[in-house]
Each structure stands twice: as structure tokens, then as C-alpha cells.
Write a protein that holds these residues in place. Structure first.
Motif, PDB file in Angstrom:
ATOM      1  N   ALA A  23     -18.287 107.746 -24.652  1.00  0.00           N
ATOM      2  CA  ALA A  23     -16.946 107.490 -25.173  1.00  0.00           C
ATOM      3  C   ALA A  23     -15.890 108.211 -24.343  1.00  0.00           C
ATOM      4  O   ALA A  23     -14.820 107.656 -24.061  1.00  0.00           O
ATOM      5  CB  ALA A  23     -16.857 107.931 -26.635  1.00  0.00           C
ATOM      6  N   ASP A  24     -16.195 109.455 -23.949  1.00  0.00           N
ATOM      7  CA  ASP A  24     -15.269 110.199 -23.096  1.00  0.00           C
ATOM      8  C   ASP A  24     -15.070 109.487 -21.760  1.00  0.00           C
ATOM      9  O   ASP A  24     -13.953 109.385 -21.257  1.00  0.00           O
ATOM     10  CB  ASP A  24     -15.812 111.607 -22.813  1.00  0.00           C
ATOM     11  N   GLN A  26     -15.448 106.338 -21.058  1.00  0.00           N
ATOM     12  CA  GLN A  26     -14.663 105.115 -21.238  1.00  0.00           C
ATOM     13  C   GLN A  26     -13.170 105.451 -21.368  1.00  0.00           C
ATOM     14  O   GLN A  26     -12.317 104.773 -20.788  1.00  0.00           O
ATOM     15  CB  GLN A  26     -15.143 104.359 -22.473  1.00  0.00           C
ATOM     16  N   ARG A  27     -12.889 106.506 -22.095  1.00  0.00           N
ATOM     17  CA  ARG A  27     -11.506 106.931 -22.271  1.00  0.00           C
ATOM     18  C   ARG A  27     -10.909 107.384 -20.932  1.00  0.00           C
ATOM     19  O   ARG A  27      -9.774 107.045 -20.593  1.00  0.00           O
ATOM     20  CB  ARG A  27     -11.469 108.068 -23.289  1.00  0.00           C
ATOM     21  N   GLY A  30     -10.134 104.454 -18.693  1.00  0.00           N
ATOM     22  CA  GLY A  30      -8.896 103.787 -19.090  1.00  0.00           C
ATOM     23  C   GLY A  30      -7.664 104.516 -18.577  1.00  0.00           C
ATOM     24  O   GLY A  30      -6.705 103.892 -18.115  1.00  0.00           O
ATOM     25  N   ILE A  31      -7.701 105.849 -18.635  1.00  0.00           N
ATOM     26  CA  ILE A  31      -6.581 106.649 -18.134  1.00  0.00           C
ATOM     27  C   ILE A  31      -6.454 106.485 -16.622  1.00  0.00           C
ATOM     28  O   ILE A  31      -5.353 106.296 -16.095  1.00  0.00           O
ATOM     29  CB  ILE A  31      -6.776 108.123 -18.518  1.00  0.00           C
ATOM     30  N   GLN A  57      -1.198 109.718 -24.106  1.00  0.00           N
ATOM     31  CA  GLN A  57      -2.646 109.507 -24.238  1.00  0.00           C
ATOM     32  C   GLN A  57      -3.435 110.686 -23.684  1.00  0.00           C
ATOM     33  O   GLN A  57      -4.407 111.132 -24.298  1.00  0.00           O
ATOM     34  CB  GLN A  57      -3.052 108.242 -23.493  1.00  0.00           C
ATOM     35  N   THR A  58      -3.025 111.193 -22.530  1.00  0.00           N
ATOM     36  CA  THR A  58      -3.777 112.298 -21.937  1.00  0.00           C
ATOM     37  C   THR A  58      -3.620 113.566 -22.762  1.00  0.00           C
ATOM     38  O   THR A  58      -4.563 114.356 -22.885  1.00  0.00           O
ATOM     39  CB  THR A  58      -3.334 112.564 -20.487  1.00  0.00           C
ATOM     40  N   PHE A  61      -5.967 113.369 -25.559  1.00  0.00           N
ATOM     41  CA  PHE A  61      -7.324 113.607 -25.062  1.00  0.00           C
ATOM     42  C   PHE A  61      -7.612 115.103 -24.978  1.00  0.00           C
ATOM     43  O   PHE A  61      -8.672 115.584 -25.402  1.00  0.00           O
ATOM     44  CB  PHE A  61      -7.449 112.947 -23.684  1.00  0.00           C
TER      45      PHE A  61
END
Length: 214
Positions: A23-24, A26-27, A30-31, A57-58, A61
Motif C-alpha cells: 500500500a505504501d 502504491q501511494r 502515485g506521488i 498528499q505528501t 503521508f
């Protein structure tokens, strides 16, 4: 600022060490793709607002995964890019925030993303004005870039920023060697837009180097 970094780092070190899970990753992907789209595909006048949105977003995170160096690295990269897109002295506070993020990432894991925090922090030291306005320092940039190259001697970004630094220092022959080597760097799967944009920057800088060598 130093006290804040120390407090954040102490808090993070008290947490379990985390590695990137699916999941990390994938995130993070995306960034990275969002950054490349903004940096290389949007008109210049739209970039500051787009980077501001990506910075939200970052920052989320880093708040959700505070022990993850990769999250802090990309928070620093996005924030520094936002500063660059905004320009002017008003961007200095963002550059300082990016510096703090990257320093925190180095404290957590200097090897994360093949030493990318060293490269990005060096770029800040090379581009931010020096004292008394800012923290820019060419000697510090060179020290960090040497550490980046130890981690990733064949990397596209590490070689590009090393070549750029050498160009800024008037070391044109060395810059040309570094930039030509950068063009031979292996492609990064999933980062095609970033790779294409970076290679275009390298070719443009090589053209400037050529003018100086003639």
C-alpha cells in the motif's frame, strides 16, 4: 527548526521501524507520477497550485507513516518543487520546510530510495540564496552530492545534479562527463515521464556546457 527536527526524529525512532509495504509503494508511486506530470507536462504557470495540492498528499503521508523515510523524502521533493515553481523570496519558507523534511529522512534511513534525500537536499543548497538571505552553500551541496553518488553512482538524478553542480562551479569539463554518464543511466520502471523530462534537462544543460567549453 533544529529543535523541531530533533523532536520529530526522536518521536519517529520510538516507533517500530517500518518498511514500504504494498500500500505504501502504491501511494509512493502515485506521488512520484503526480510530481512528474506537474513538473514536466503542466504549463509553468499552473505548477505552483498543482504542487500545493500534491504537498497536501505528501504531508498526509508523513503524518500517517512518520517512521517512513520515503514519505519524508517525497514531502521534501514536492515542497522544494513547489518553492521553485513559486519563486521569489516568498518561496524561502517552503525551501526551509523541504530542507527539514529531507534532514529528517536522512536521520531515519540515509539509504532510502538509493540516497535520494542526499541528492534533493544538495539541490536545495545549490539553488537557495546564501547567507544572510538563505541557507545556500555550494560546499555543503558538494559534500551531499558525493554522499549521494556513493549510494547511487549510476543514477539518473544523482549524476544530473552532480553535473549541474559542477556547471554552477565552472567545472565544465567535469560537468560534461557527469551529464553524459547520466544519459546512460538505466530507465526506472514506472517513472517514464520523469525519466524523459530529466533527460531533456540533461541535454539542455549539456548544450550550455558546450557553449562554455568552446
Amino acid at each position: 527548526m533544529k529543535a523541531l527536527i530533533s523532536a520529530l526524529l526522536l518521536a519517529c525512532l520510538s516507533l517500530p521501524a517500518w518498511a514500504l509495504d504494498a500500500a505504501d509503494q502504491q501511494r509512493l508511486n502515485g506521488i512520484q507520477q503526480g510530481w512528474a506530470h506537474i513538473q514536466y507536462q503542466l504549463p509553468a504557470e499552473q505548477r505552483a497550485a498543482a504542487f500545493e495540492q500534491l504537498a497536501t498528499q505528501t504531508r498526509a503521508f508523513t503524518q500517517e507513516r512518520p517512521a517512513l523515510a520515503e514519505a519524508w523524502i517525497w514531502s521534501g521533493i514536492v515542497t522544494s518543487s513547489w518553492a521553485g515553481a513559486q519563486g521569489g523570496l516568498g518561496a524561502l519558507s517552503k525551501a526551509k520546510a523541504a530542507k527539514a523534511d529531507l534532514e529528517l529522512a536522512l536521520g531515519l534511513d540515509p539509504k532510502a530510495l538509493q540516497g535520494s534525500a542526499y541528492t534533493s537536499l544538495a539541490a536545495l543548497y545549490d539553488r537557495v540564496p546564501g547567507w544572510p538571505i538563505g541557507f545556500g552553500d555550494a560546499d555543503k551541496a558538494e559534500e551531499l552530492l558525493q554522499q549521494a553518488l556513493q549510494q547511487n553512482p549510476e543514477g539518473l538524478d544523482s549524476l544530473y545534479f552532480w553535473g549541474d553542480h559542477l556547471y554552477r562551479q565552472g567545472r565544465y569539463g567535469e560537468a560534461r562527463v557527469a551529464l553524459l554518464k547520466a544519459l546512460q543511466a538505466a530507465p526506472r520502471p514506472g517513472r517514464e515521464v520523469a525519466d524523459q523530462g530529466r533527460r531533456e534537462e540533461i541535454r539542455a544543460l549539456l548544450a550550455e556546457v558546450g557553449k562554455k567549453i568552446r
